[in-house]
Design an enzyme around this catalytic site. Structure first.
Site, PDB file in Angstrom:
ATOM      1  N   ASP A  96     -45.802  47.315  -9.044  1.00  0.00           N
ATOM      2  CA  ASP A  96     -44.776  48.614  -9.435  1.00  0.00           C
ATOM      3  C   ASP A  96     -43.305  48.287  -9.667  1.00  0.00           C
ATOM      4  O   ASP A  96     -43.131  47.235  -9.971  1.00  0.00           O
ATOM      5  CB  ASP A  96     -44.689  49.174  -7.953  1.00  0.00           C
ATOM      6  CG  ASP A  96     -44.564  48.425  -6.826  1.00  0.00           C
ATOM      7  OD1 ASP A  96     -44.206  47.149  -6.958  1.00  0.00           O
ATOM      8  OD2 ASP A  96     -44.694  49.009  -5.751  1.00  0.00           O
ATOM      9  N   ASN A 112     -44.674  52.410   6.239  1.00  0.00           N
ATOM     10  CA  ASN A 112     -45.493  53.783   6.392  1.00  0.00           C
ATOM     11  C   ASN A 112     -46.935  53.393   5.981  1.00  0.00           C
ATOM     12  O   ASN A 112     -47.858  54.523   5.738  1.00  0.00           O
ATOM     13  CB  ASN A 112     -44.906  54.937   5.777  1.00  0.00           C
ATOM     14  CG  ASN A 112     -44.777  54.638   4.280  1.00  0.00           C
ATOM     15  OD1 ASN A 112     -45.126  53.632   3.802  1.00  0.00           O
ATOM     16  ND2 ASN A 112     -44.254  55.665   3.343  1.00  0.00           N
ATOM     17  N   HIS A 141     -47.801  52.035   3.117  1.00  0.00           N
ATOM     18  CA  HIS A 141     -48.233  52.161   1.733  1.00  0.00           C
ATOM     19  C   HIS A 141     -48.543  50.764   1.179  1.00  0.00           C
ATOM     20  O   HIS A 141     -47.931  49.898   1.641  1.00  0.00           O
ATOM     21  CB  HIS A 141     -47.067  52.731   0.780  1.00  0.00           C
ATOM     22  CG  HIS A 141     -45.574  52.084   0.513  1.00  0.00           C
ATOM     23  ND1 HIS A 141     -44.402  52.593   0.753  1.00  0.00           N
ATOM     24  CD2 HIS A 141     -45.485  50.672   0.457  1.00  0.00           C
ATOM     25  CE1 HIS A 141     -43.470  51.722   0.405  1.00  0.00           C
ATOM     26  NE2 HIS A 141     -44.115  50.543   0.463  1.00  0.00           N
ATOM     27  N   GLU A 165     -47.917  55.945  -1.617  1.00  0.00           N
ATOM     28  CA  GLU A 165     -47.569  56.715  -0.429  1.00  0.00           C
ATOM     29  C   GLU A 165     -48.677  57.299   0.164  1.00  0.00           C
ATOM     30  O   GLU A 165     -49.747  57.697  -0.322  1.00  0.00           O
ATOM     31  CB  GLU A 165     -46.534  57.613  -0.761  1.00  0.00           C
ATOM     32  CG  GLU A 165     -45.203  56.844  -1.530  1.00  0.00           C
ATOM     33  CD  GLU A 165     -44.265  56.221  -0.501  1.00  0.00           C
ATOM     34  OE1 GLU A 165     -44.729  55.770   0.369  1.00  0.00           O
ATOM     35  OE2 GLU A 165     -43.213  56.178  -0.891  1.00  0.00           O
TER      36      GLU A 165
HETATM   37  C1  GLP Z   1     -41.930  47.973  -1.466  1.00  0.00           C
HETATM   38  C2  GLP Z   1     -42.824  47.583  -2.637  1.00  0.00           C
HETATM   39  C3  GLP Z   1     -44.254  47.358  -1.921  1.00  0.00           C
HETATM   40  C4  GLP Z   1     -43.927  46.221  -0.805  1.00  0.00           C
HETATM   41  C5  GLP Z   1     -43.221  46.987   0.242  1.00  0.00           C
HETATM   42  C6  GLP Z   1     -43.035  45.990   1.460  1.00  0.00           C
HETATM   43  O1  GLP Z   1     -41.748  49.375  -1.102  1.00  0.00           O
HETATM   44  N1  GLP Z   1     -43.266  48.687  -3.360  1.00  0.00           N
HETATM   45  O2  GLP Z   1     -44.948  46.816  -2.971  1.00  0.00           O
HETATM   46  O3  GLP Z   1     -44.983  45.899  -0.338  1.00  0.00           O
HETATM   47  O4  GLP Z   1     -41.881  47.377  -0.098  1.00  0.00           O
HETATM   48  O5  GLP Z   1     -41.889  45.289   1.311  1.00  0.00           O
HETATM   49  P1  GLP Z   1     -41.327  44.439   2.118  1.00  0.00           P
HETATM   50  O6  GLP Z   1     -41.906  42.973   1.960  1.00  0.00           O
HETATM   51  O7  GLP Z   1     -39.821  44.224   1.845  1.00  0.00           O
HETATM   52  O8  GLP Z   1     -41.413  44.575   3.762  1.00  0.00           O
END
Ligand code: GLP
Length: 230
Positions: A63, A129, A131, A136
């Site tokens: 993403d 959440n 995702h 989402e």
């Molecule tokens: C972001 C990314 C996700 C990722 C998530 C978790 O929103 N778009 O791909 O898995 O955060 O992030 P973190 O590893 O910082 O908890």
């Protein structure tokens, strides 16, 4: 679904690199799906420090934010370049272009590229959440690469990386659930208490649109790596 419980995020990162190494050395890793976020930082640190050779591997990222260029330190392009690609050469690297004039066309372009280069492994983190990538709650399991309006929860969590004078994008481009599910193997990493609710939903074994991570229950080859004892 296979679950590997580790003692720490560092140990989890080592395990992920080990799994990637196995496929690479077996000659079965041509296309690698990568993720961003703090979960993946030690993974890339260990990949960089390793002797792994990715010059025959094509990488795809999950993403990207809309409206910030690759030179912006919070763009996922910047993250990938600085944490991995500048140090470890790949055959090709791909990430959605969040600066594209026509975002819908950009999504079609990206999904077409993915179809031409089927993912062997996809690394995944999980949002608080539930995702995955930027899919989402409420996202359809049929979704392919698309434009997404981020939820309040994601904005609240991810805004910590933006300074006061920077506006955090509220729109992003993301591989869809179906794009992710096409990967032959999914490696999911979740460390720390903040991920407990999402992992609990996954381990409860019931698919729910409200917790996109539970879609992974329908995938035949998933490895979950966590430091949570559930
Ligand atoms: C972001 C990314 C996700 C990722 C998530 C978790 O929103 N778009 O791909 O898995 O955060 O992030 P973190 O590893 O910082 O908890």
């Amino acid at each position: 679904m296979q679950t590997i419980v580790v003692e720490s995020k560092e140990q989890g990162a080592e395990k992920i690199v080990e799994l990637v190494r196995e496929e690479l050395e077996a000659g079965s890793l041509n296309v690698l799906g990568l993720a961003t976020g703090s979960t993946m930082e030690p993974v890339y640190e260990k990949m960089v420090a390793s002797d792994l050779d990715f010059t025959s591997v094509t990488a795809f990222n999950l993403d990207e934010y809309v409206g910030i260029p690759a030179t912006h330190k919070n763009s996922y392009a910047y993250y990938m370049n600085h944490l991995l690609f500048n140090e470890k050469p790949f055959k090709e690297t791909h990430i959605e272009n969040g600066m594209a004039e026509n975002l819908e066309e950009e999504c079609v372009r990206y999904e077409t590229l993915l179809k031409e280069n089927p993912l062997d492994i996809q690394l995944l983190g999980i949002g608080e959440n539930g995702h995955i990538a930027f899919n989402e709650p409420g996202t359809s399991p049929e979704s392919v690469t698309h434009v997404v309006e981020l939820t309040e929860s994601t904005i609240a969590v991810n805004s910590q990386y933006f300074t006061e004078d920077e506006t955090m994008p509220v729109t992003a481009l993301t591989m869809g659930i179906s794009s992710i599910m096409q990967a032959k193997k999914l490696i999911v990493a979740a460390f720390g208490e903040k991920k407990r609710a999402a992992l609990e939903k996954l381990f409860a074994g019931e698919v729910s649109t409200e917790w996109p991570v539970t879609y992974l229950l329908d995938h035949p080859n998933v490895v979950v790596i966590t430091d949570l004892k559930l």
